[in-house]
Scaffold this motif. Sequence first.
Motif, PDB file in Angstrom:
ATOM      1  N   ALA A  99       0.846  -1.203   0.000  1.00  0.00           N
ATOM      2  CA  ALA A  99       0.000   0.000   0.000  1.00  0.00           C
ATOM      3  C   ALA A  99       0.878   1.249   0.000  1.00  0.00           C
ATOM      4  N   SER A 100       1.924   1.212   0.829  1.00  0.00           N
ATOM      5  CA  SER A 100       2.768   2.412   0.938  1.00  0.00           C
ATOM      6  C   SER A 100       3.530   2.669  -0.363  1.00  0.00           C
ATOM      7  N   LEU A 101       3.843   1.599  -1.120  1.00  0.00           N
ATOM      8  CA  LEU A 101       4.558   1.799  -2.390  1.00  0.00           C
ATOM      9  C   LEU A 101       3.685   2.531  -3.413  1.00  0.00           C
ATOM     10  N   HIS A 103       1.441   4.722  -2.781  1.00  0.00           N
ATOM     11  CA  HIS A 103       1.435   6.144  -2.405  1.00  0.00           C
ATOM     12  C   HIS A 103       2.807   6.780  -2.637  1.00  0.00           C
ATOM     13  N   ASP A 104       3.849   6.025  -2.293  1.00  0.00           N
ATOM     14  CA  ASP A 104       5.203   6.576  -2.412  1.00  0.00           C
ATOM     15  C   ASP A 104       5.523   6.947  -3.861  1.00  0.00           C
ATOM     16  N   ASP A 105       5.106   6.104  -4.801  1.00  0.00           N
ATOM     17  CA  ASP A 105       5.417   6.382  -6.207  1.00  0.00           C
ATOM     18  C   ASP A 105       4.664   7.613  -6.708  1.00  0.00           C
ATOM     19  N   MET A 107       4.064  10.217  -4.658  1.00  0.00           N
ATOM     20  CA  MET A 107       4.826  11.322  -4.058  1.00  0.00           C
ATOM     21  C   MET A 107       6.149  11.561  -4.789  1.00  0.00           C
ATOM     22  N   ASP A 108       6.799  10.473  -5.219  1.00  0.00           N
ATOM     23  CA  ASP A 108       8.102  10.591  -5.893  1.00  0.00           C
ATOM     24  C   ASP A 108       7.958  10.787  -7.400  1.00  0.00           C
ATOM     25  N   GLU A 109       6.738  10.770  -7.897  1.00  0.00           N
ATOM     26  CA  GLU A 109       6.484  10.838  -9.351  1.00  0.00           C
ATOM     27  C   GLU A 109       7.313   9.780 -10.075  1.00  0.00           C
ATOM     28  N   LEU A 112       8.786   3.763 -12.465  1.00  0.00           N
ATOM     29  CA  LEU A 112       9.160   2.354 -12.473  1.00  0.00           C
ATOM     30  C   LEU A 112       9.177   1.811 -11.063  1.00  0.00           C
ATOM     31  N   ARG A 113       8.646   0.594 -10.887  1.00  0.00           N
ATOM     32  CA  ARG A 113       8.662  -0.065  -9.580  1.00  0.00           C
ATOM     33  C   ARG A 113       8.715  -1.559  -9.842  1.00  0.00           C
ATOM     34  N   ARG A 114       9.636  -2.222  -9.191  1.00  0.00           N
ATOM     35  CA  ARG A 114       9.798  -3.666  -9.335  1.00  0.00           C
ATOM     36  C   ARG A 114       9.914  -4.053 -10.826  1.00  0.00           C
ATOM     37  N   THR A 131      -5.888   2.790  -4.802  1.00  0.00           N
ATOM     38  CA  THR A 131      -5.491   1.377  -4.676  1.00  0.00           C
ATOM     39  C   THR A 131      -4.652   1.191  -3.414  1.00  0.00           C
ATOM     40  N   GLY A 132      -3.783   2.162  -3.127  1.00  0.00           N
ATOM     41  CA  GLY A 132      -3.006   2.114  -1.874  1.00  0.00           C
ATOM     42  C   GLY A 132      -3.949   2.104  -0.678  1.00  0.00           C
ATOM     43  N   ASP A 133      -4.962   2.944  -0.708  1.00  0.00           N
ATOM     44  CA  ASP A 133      -5.945   2.993   0.396  1.00  0.00           C
ATOM     45  C   ASP A 133      -6.650   1.643   0.540  1.00  0.00           C
ATOM     46  N   THR A 157       2.307   1.611  14.001  1.00  0.00           N
ATOM     47  CA  THR A 157       3.298   1.442  12.932  1.00  0.00           C
ATOM     48  C   THR A 157       2.941   2.343  11.753  1.00  0.00           C
ATOM     49  N   PHE A 158       1.668   2.322  11.415  1.00  0.00           N
ATOM     50  CA  PHE A 158       1.188   3.111  10.282  1.00  0.00           C
ATOM     51  C   PHE A 158       1.417   4.605  10.537  1.00  0.00           C
ATOM     52  N   ASN A 159       1.159   5.029  11.778  1.00  0.00           N
ATOM     53  CA  ASN A 159       1.404   6.434  12.110  1.00  0.00           C
ATOM     54  C   ASN A 159       2.885   6.791  11.969  1.00  0.00           C
ATOM     55  N   ARG A 160       3.747   5.909  12.412  1.00  0.00           N
ATOM     56  CA  ARG A 160       5.185   6.183  12.288  1.00  0.00           C
ATOM     57  C   ARG A 160       5.608   6.252  10.814  1.00  0.00           C
ATOM     58  N   LEU A 161       5.033   5.351  10.038  1.00  0.00           N
ATOM     59  CA  LEU A 161       5.322   5.302   8.589  1.00  0.00           C
ATOM     60  C   LEU A 161       4.953   6.627   7.919  1.00  0.00           C
ATOM     61  N   VAL A 162       3.758   7.090   8.238  1.00  0.00           N
ATOM     62  CA  VAL A 162       3.274   8.324   7.614  1.00  0.00           C
ATOM     63  C   VAL A 162       4.048   9.533   8.147  1.00  0.00           C
ATOM     64  N   GLY A 164       7.106   9.574   9.174  1.00  0.00           N
ATOM     65  CA  GLY A 164       8.423   9.553   8.514  1.00  0.00           C
ATOM     66  C   GLY A 164       8.327  10.189   7.137  1.00  0.00           C
ATOM     67  N   GLN A 165       7.284   9.824   6.435  1.00  0.00           N
ATOM     68  CA  GLN A 165       7.094  10.334   5.078  1.00  0.00           C
ATOM     69  C   GLN A 165       6.834  11.857   5.098  1.00  0.00           C
ATOM     70  N   ILE A 166       6.074  12.307   6.093  1.00  0.00           N
ATOM     71  CA  ILE A 166       5.790  13.753   6.199  1.00  0.00           C
ATOM     72  C   ILE A 166       7.075  14.519   6.546  1.00  0.00           C
ATOM     73  N   GLY A 188      11.225   6.136  10.843  1.00  0.00           N
ATOM     74  CA  GLY A 188       9.765   6.163  10.718  1.00  0.00           C
ATOM     75  C   GLY A 188       9.270   5.441   9.494  1.00  0.00           C
ATOM     76  N   LYS A 189       9.788   5.798   8.346  1.00  0.00           N
ATOM     77  CA  LYS A 189       9.164   5.275   7.117  1.00  0.00           C
ATOM     78  C   LYS A 189       9.520   3.819   6.825  1.00  0.00           C
ATOM     79  N   THR A 190      10.639   3.337   7.374  1.00  0.00           N
ATOM     80  CA  THR A 190      11.026   1.945   7.077  1.00  0.00           C
ATOM     81  C   THR A 190      11.319   1.128   8.335  1.00  0.00           C
ATOM     82  N   THR A 248      16.369   8.920  -8.370  1.00  0.00           N
ATOM     83  CA  THR A 248      15.045   9.499  -8.058  1.00  0.00           C
ATOM     84  C   THR A 248      15.133  10.442  -6.852  1.00  0.00           C
ATOM     85  N   ASP A 249      15.881  10.046  -5.826  1.00  0.00           N
ATOM     86  CA  ASP A 249      15.979  10.906  -4.633  1.00  0.00           C
ATOM     87  C   ASP A 249      16.612  12.258  -4.986  1.00  0.00           C
ATOM     88  N   LEU A 250      17.674  12.202  -5.813  1.00  0.00           N
ATOM     89  CA  LEU A 250      18.339  13.452  -6.222  1.00  0.00           C
ATOM     90  C   LEU A 250      17.371  14.346  -6.980  1.00  0.00           C
TER      91      LEU A 250
HETATM   92  C1  FPP Z   1       9.831   4.232   0.229  1.00  0.00           C
HETATM   93  O1  FPP Z   1      10.751   5.248   0.312  1.00  0.00           O
HETATM   94  C2  FPP Z   1       8.625   4.589   1.055  1.00  0.00           C
HETATM   95  C3  FPP Z   1       8.300   4.067   2.263  1.00  0.00           C
HETATM   96  C4  FPP Z   1       9.172   3.078   2.892  1.00  0.00           C
HETATM   97  C5  FPP Z   1       7.062   4.456   3.037  1.00  0.00           C
HETATM   98  C6  FPP Z   1       6.138   5.394   2.344  1.00  0.00           C
HETATM   99  C7  FPP Z   1       4.879   5.669   3.144  1.00  0.00           C
HETATM  100  C8  FPP Z   1       3.818   6.358   2.667  1.00  0.00           C
HETATM  101  C9  FPP Z   1       3.814   6.924   1.286  1.00  0.00           C
HETATM  102  C10 FPP Z   1       2.570   6.539   3.496  1.00  0.00           C
HETATM  103  C11 FPP Z   1       1.768   5.244   3.377  1.00  0.00           C
HETATM  104  C12 FPP Z   1       0.331   5.360   3.169  1.00  0.00           C
HETATM  105  C13 FPP Z   1      -0.549   4.252   3.138  1.00  0.00           C
HETATM  106  C14 FPP Z   1      -2.029   4.423   2.969  1.00  0.00           C
HETATM  107  C15 FPP Z   1      -0.065   2.889   3.359  1.00  0.00           C
HETATM  108  P1  FPP Z   1      11.706   5.616  -0.899  1.00  0.00           P
HETATM  109  O2  FPP Z   1      10.986   6.494  -1.858  1.00  0.00           O
HETATM  110  O3  FPP Z   1      12.941   6.163  -0.310  1.00  0.00           O
HETATM  111  O4  FPP Z   1      12.053   4.188  -1.504  1.00  0.00           O
HETATM  112  P2  FPP Z   1      11.937   3.606  -2.975  1.00  0.00           P
HETATM  113  O5  FPP Z   1      13.322   3.682  -3.493  1.00  0.00           O
HETATM  114  O6  FPP Z   1      11.508   2.173  -2.793  1.00  0.00           O
HETATM  115  O7  FPP Z   1      10.956   4.406  -3.750  1.00  0.00           O
END
Ligand code: FPP
Length: 342
Positions: A99-101, A103-105, A107-109, A112-114, A131-133, A157-162, A164-166, A188-190, A248-250
């Motif tokens: 689910a978090s992936l 959403h993460d994709d 946020m990161d625009e 590609l994933r997997r 779909t993440g929801d 856990t979910f709160n910590r994950l979110v 971290g992302q915030i 938080g996020k991982t 992607t991070d850069l």
């Molecule tokens: C990957 O980071 C992202 C995470 C480990 C957690 C992301 C969490 C959220 C987007 C909130 C989750 C919301 C729901 C509803 C579950 P990265 O971008 O550094 O790693 P990557 O290289 O795999 O993209």
Amino acid sequence: MADQEYETAVTATSPSLALPVTDGALEARLRTRLAEVEQALAQHVVSEAPFVTEAARHLLQAGGKRFRPLLVLLAAELGDPSGDDIVTAACVVELTHLASLYHDDVMDEADLRRGAASANARWDNLVAILTGDWLFGKSSELTADLGADAVRIQAQTFNRLVEGQILETLGPQPGDDPLEHYLRVVAGKTGSLIATSALYGARFAGAPQEVVEALTAYGEKVGVAFQLSDDILDVTSDSDESGKTPGTDLREGVATLPVLLARRSGAAADDRLKELLGADLSDDARHAETLALLRAHPAIGEARAYVERLAREAQEHLAVLPAGPARQALHDFAEVVATRTA
Ligand code: FPP
Ligand code: MG
């Protein structure tokens, strides 16, 4: 793939483990259990609405290392690993991660994933977010089968994950140490979900409290090491290895460990790199130049050494576990996470 075909393919595959396990009996047990988890996951992503099934199955089918379920199964070896709750817990952590992936994709625009198109690239942001929801809803529903304690742990856990992302999105605030901020984000996020994977495995196998606590602390450290190695791979690997777009991070302006260490350099030879790291890297030429300079920088070696130190700290938590194949596999798991190349 049609529903029937997919389920048959899942049943027929004995999944390989993302970890070399030297004990034959343990390896066989883990593979059997992971196959059960895989089958259960395939069933959990089926919705009454065919489009939801297609979208939810998309990244599950694309692959993934299943590190979190594997850690649930390994931690369960410290008690009775045979109960149904163990497979349920393994599904809960993988579905939450999945689910978090989605959403993460968004946020990161990311495209590609997997090794497959991300859901936002294949459909659009709306489909990816919903779909993440939906997947998160599925994992919550399953958590309820594990009891109120598990629901509370999952919510925390979910709160910590979110959070971290915030925090990552906000970036360090004035007065914050950038490295400390980054480590908080990563924990938080991982770290949170990987710690919960170890905790669930040990707890639902009925392991002694001392072991549950040690494995939770171990999982948190391994989780941070896992994310740091992911961040190094974002710089060093190409997309054939990682199944993601490098740099992607850069491009997103997220300063990860290699960048934070390179920025500390006082060498005049690093002036160009430091200038680029402060610039807008959405420009392709500037992005490519930065990536090349960073790949050749000693900060990569320093970052790797940092991750290996964390892995050793994680391994120290295993001292309270009885010696045997499970403890050895957990020891190796920390090593694999820290030195992985994909
Ligand atoms: C990957 O980071 C992202 C995470 C480990 C957690 C992301 C969490 C959220 C987007 C909130 C989750 C919301 C729901 C509803 C579950 P990265 O971008 O550094 O790693 P990557 O290289 O795999 O993209
Ligand atoms: Mg990402």
